[in-house]
Design an enzyme around this catalytic site. Structure first.
Site, PDB file in Angstrom:
ATOM      1  N   GLY A   1     -12.939  61.798   0.459  1.00 32.64           N
ATOM      2  CA  GLY A   1     -13.983  62.651   1.009  1.00 32.64           C
ATOM      3  C   GLY A   1     -15.213  62.789   0.135  1.00 32.64           C
TER       4      GLY A   1
ATOM      5  N   ASP B   1     -13.010  51.173  -4.395  1.00 32.78           N
ATOM      6  CA  ASP B   1     -13.291  50.179  -3.355  1.00 32.78           C
ATOM      7  C   ASP B   1     -14.611  50.560  -2.721  1.00 32.78           C
ATOM      8  OD1 ASP B   1     -12.047  52.488  -1.683  1.00 32.78           O
ATOM      9  OD2 ASP B   1     -12.973  51.173  -0.204  1.00 32.78           O
TER      10      ASP B   1
ATOM     11  N   CYS C   1     -21.579  32.651 -11.690  1.00 33.88           N
ATOM     12  CA  CYS C   1     -20.894  32.323 -10.434  1.00 33.88           C
ATOM     13  C   CYS C   1     -21.355  30.966  -9.916  1.00 33.88           C
ATOM     14  CB  CYS C   1     -21.101  33.426  -9.390  1.00 33.88           C
ATOM     15  SG  CYS C   1     -22.562  33.250  -8.348  1.00 33.88           S
TER      16      CYS C   1
ATOM     17  N   CYS D   1     -24.941  30.870  -8.375  1.00 30.64           N
ATOM     18  CA  CYS D   1     -26.045  30.891  -9.348  1.00 30.64           C
ATOM     19  C   CYS D   1     -26.128  29.590 -10.144  1.00 30.64           C
ATOM     20  CB  CYS D   1     -25.904  32.095 -10.279  1.00 30.64           C
ATOM     21  SG  CYS D   1     -26.264  33.647  -9.437  1.00 30.64           S
TER      22      CYS D   1
ATOM     23  N   ASP E   1      -4.915  61.579   5.884  1.00 32.02           N
ATOM     24  CA  ASP E   1      -5.547  62.845   5.508  1.00 32.02           C
ATOM     25  C   ASP E   1      -6.573  63.212   6.563  1.00 32.02           C
ATOM     26  OD1 ASP E   1      -7.181  60.684   4.904  1.00 32.02           O
ATOM     27  OD2 ASP E   1      -8.147  61.660   3.205  1.00 32.02           O
TER      28      ASP E   1
ATOM     29  N   CYS F   1     -25.903  35.080 -14.507  1.00 28.76           N
ATOM     30  CA  CYS F   1     -24.640  35.044 -13.747  1.00 28.76           C
ATOM     31  C   CYS F   1     -23.997  33.660 -13.860  1.00 28.76           C
ATOM     32  CB  CYS F   1     -24.912  35.387 -12.286  1.00 28.76           C
ATOM     33  SG  CYS F   1     -23.435  35.375 -11.257  1.00 28.76           S
TER      34      CYS F   1
ATOM     35  N   GLN G   1      -8.238  66.256  -1.206  1.00 26.17           N
ATOM     36  CA  GLN G   1      -9.440  66.630  -0.449  1.00 26.17           C
ATOM     37  C   GLN G   1     -10.007  67.928  -1.034  1.00 26.17           C
ATOM     38  OE1 GLN G   1     -11.237  65.088   1.674  1.00 26.17           O
ATOM     39  NE2 GLN G   1      -9.979  63.333   2.303  1.00 26.17           N
TER      40      GLN G   1
ATOM     41  N   ASP H   1      -5.526  51.315   3.571  1.00 26.06           N
ATOM     42  CA  ASP H   1      -5.862  52.728   3.745  1.00 26.06           C
ATOM     43  C   ASP H   1      -4.990  53.277   4.881  1.00 26.06           C
ATOM     44  OD1 ASP H   1      -6.944  51.689   6.024  1.00 26.06           O
ATOM     45  OD2 ASP H   1      -9.025  52.086   5.506  1.00 26.06           O
ATOM     46  N   SER H   2      -5.129  54.552   5.175  1.00 24.37           N
ATOM     47  CA  SER H   2      -4.230  55.168   6.163  1.00 24.37           C
ATOM     48  C   SER H   2      -4.717  54.982   7.588  1.00 24.37           C
ATOM     49  CB  SER H   2      -4.136  56.665   5.891  1.00 24.37           C
ATOM     50  OG  SER H   2      -5.375  57.287   6.198  1.00 24.37           O
ATOM     51  N   GLY H   3      -5.967  54.570   7.745  1.00 29.55           N
ATOM     52  CA  GLY H   3      -6.554  54.484   9.074  1.00 29.55           C
ATOM     53  C   GLY H   3      -7.317  55.745   9.437  1.00 29.55           C
ATOM     54  N   GLY H   4      -7.081  56.803   8.690  1.00 27.75           N
ATOM     55  CA  GLY H   4      -7.702  58.091   9.014  1.00 27.75           C
ATOM     56  C   GLY H   4      -9.224  58.049   9.008  1.00 27.75           C
ATOM     57  N   PHE H   5      -9.781  57.479   7.961  1.00 24.81           N
ATOM     58  CA  PHE H   5     -11.236  57.470   7.832  1.00 24.81           C
ATOM     59  C   PHE H   5     -11.899  56.787   9.038  1.00 24.81           C
ATOM     60  CE2 PHE H   5     -15.306  55.776   6.295  1.00 24.81           C
ATOM     61  CZ  PHE H   5     -15.875  56.945   5.820  1.00 24.81           C
TER      62      PHE H   5
ATOM     63  N   HIS I   1     -21.858  35.760  -4.546  1.00 26.57           N
ATOM     64  CA  HIS I   1     -22.516  36.256  -5.755  1.00 26.57           C
ATOM     65  C   HIS I   1     -22.253  37.745  -5.975  1.00 26.57           C
ATOM     66  CE1 HIS I   1     -25.410  37.299  -8.812  1.00 26.57           C
ATOM     67  NE2 HIS I   1     -25.764  38.289  -8.011  1.00 26.57           N
TER      68      HIS I   1
END
Ligand SMILES: [Zn+2]
Length: 378
Positions: free
Chosen positions: A222, A272, A312, A315, A146, A310, A195, A92-96, A341
């Site tokens: 956003g 994500d 996995c 499980c 952003d 499941c 945005q 990511d850009s780091g902005g958040f 899991h």
């Protein structure tokens, strides 16, 4: 190998099936990215992520810039080599994080000035700097800086942030092109972020302005920050309708298990969210029958696996009673097993969604998920 994206099939809902090719392997779309904030998906090793079939993860620029520092990562061969993850990475850009974690912060047209949440040191993050850091990290996909605003935001505030976001995107794009001219193929794709808060006309305007910069992919930012699910979908649909078919569409920060297919049906290719990993550490497990809050007393003598359906490794081996005991005793293994899991569950949802698109029956899958999650935990 350079980057490419091909859409291979569409579903009647509008969902798309495709493949992203990166210098670090291919990624089947639509996909979900586990979040590896500090170059580590909490409680999972890279071996475990490979066993789970993860093809791409997200890493946070803000955290890696502050510690260990992007120049250190560059000297150690880039993020893939540093963390021994030879598969795809998006940063990511780091902005958040600047807007949500740091002691802020003065936002000017130049960039955003903030104090590190680690040691209080002052930093200036500009669109060029965010691009530079991500080039040093060497991620396959980088995001432009952003301006993230609070929700709900008044219209004038959303308009100002939109304008600044577009100007910053232009500068980030110019910087990226200049670097490419100097150094040749950067082996990285840079994505723009739409945005516009919860105003449909602003969302459209933001998308139009970013389209002029010709990004290989576009994110919808956003959203999923507290607004109702219907609004998230409405804004996403508005933007997706304007985006070119041959470019990746990324809805940032989503979502709950039963909502994932809704976003895919709107034409979203990538998502994500910290939810599967964070919820796991808080003893919340996602299953095919709904949520299981494993600390609940009713599981104390429950010999069944977390999710009988499941496949996995957790499980296949451990019982609910044992996992509940680990949480009660505060054992770190509880976080490891629960995270394993939950990430498996999310990646499996994506596998099922991709299959449903192939067969043209995503709508059925979506309504089944909503029904199961409406009924509550097993
Ligand atoms: Zn499982």
């Amino acid at each position: 190998m350079s980057l490419s994206f091909v859409v291979s099939k569409s579903d009647p809902t509008g969902a798309r099936r495709g493949r992203l090719t990166t210098p670090h392997g291919t990624v089947e779309t639509p996909f979900f990215m586990p979040v590896g904030t500090q170059a580590s998906v909490k409680a999972l090793t890279q071996e475990a992520l490979e066993d789970l079939g993860a093809e791409i993860i997200l890493a946070n620029t803000y955290h890696l810039y502050l510690r260990p520092g992007h120049e250190t990562v560059r000297k150690l061969g880039g993020l893939h080599q540093f963390m021994s993850w030879p598969h795809a990475i998006l940063t990511d850009s780091g902005g958040f994080q600047v807007f949500s974690l740091s002691e802020l912060r003065k936002i000017t047209d130049e960039g955003v000035c903030f104090r590190s949440h680690l040691d209080g040191a002052e930093h200036l993050l500009t669109p060029e700097k965010a691009a530079e850091i991500q080039l040093a990290l060497g991620s396959d996909i980088a995001m432009v800086l952003d301006e993230c605003i609070e929700t709900p935001a008044p219209r004038d505030r959303a308009e100002a942030a939109l304008k600044r976001t577009s100007e910053w995107a232009k500068r980030a794009r110019n910087y990226f092109h200049e670097c490419a001219q100097r150094n040749g193929d950067l082996q990285q794709w840079q994505f723009g972020i739409v945005q516009g808060a919860t105003f449909t006309d602003l969302r459209r305007e933001s998308a139009r302005q970013l389209l002029e910069l010709d990004f290989p992919g576009y994110a919808v930012g956003g959203l999923a920050v507290g607004e109702p699910h219907e609004i998230t979908c409405e804004m996403t649909a508005e933007v997706a309708a304007l985006l070119p078919r041959d470019r990746l569409r990324y809805l940032m920060g989503v979502g709950r298990p039963e909502q994932i297919a809704d976003y895919v049906a709107l034409g979203i290719d990538m998502m994500d969210c910290v939810l599967p990993t964070r919820a796991a550490r808080h003893a919340c497990l996602y299953t095919s029958e709904g949520r299981v809050l494993i600390k609940n007393a009713r599981y104390a003598q429950d010999q069944r696996p977390i999710d009988p359906k499941c496949t996995c490794s957790v499980c296949r081996r451990y019982s609910r009673a044992y996992l509940r005991h680990l949480f009660a005793a505060g054992e770190i293994t509880s976080a490891i097993l629960a995270t394993h899991h939950n990430v498996h569950f999310y990646l499996d949802i994506m596998r099922q969604i991709r299959e449903a698109i192939e067969f043209g029956n995503l709508a059925n899958f979506s309504s089944e998920m909503h029904a199961r999650y409406a009924e509550g935990p097993a």
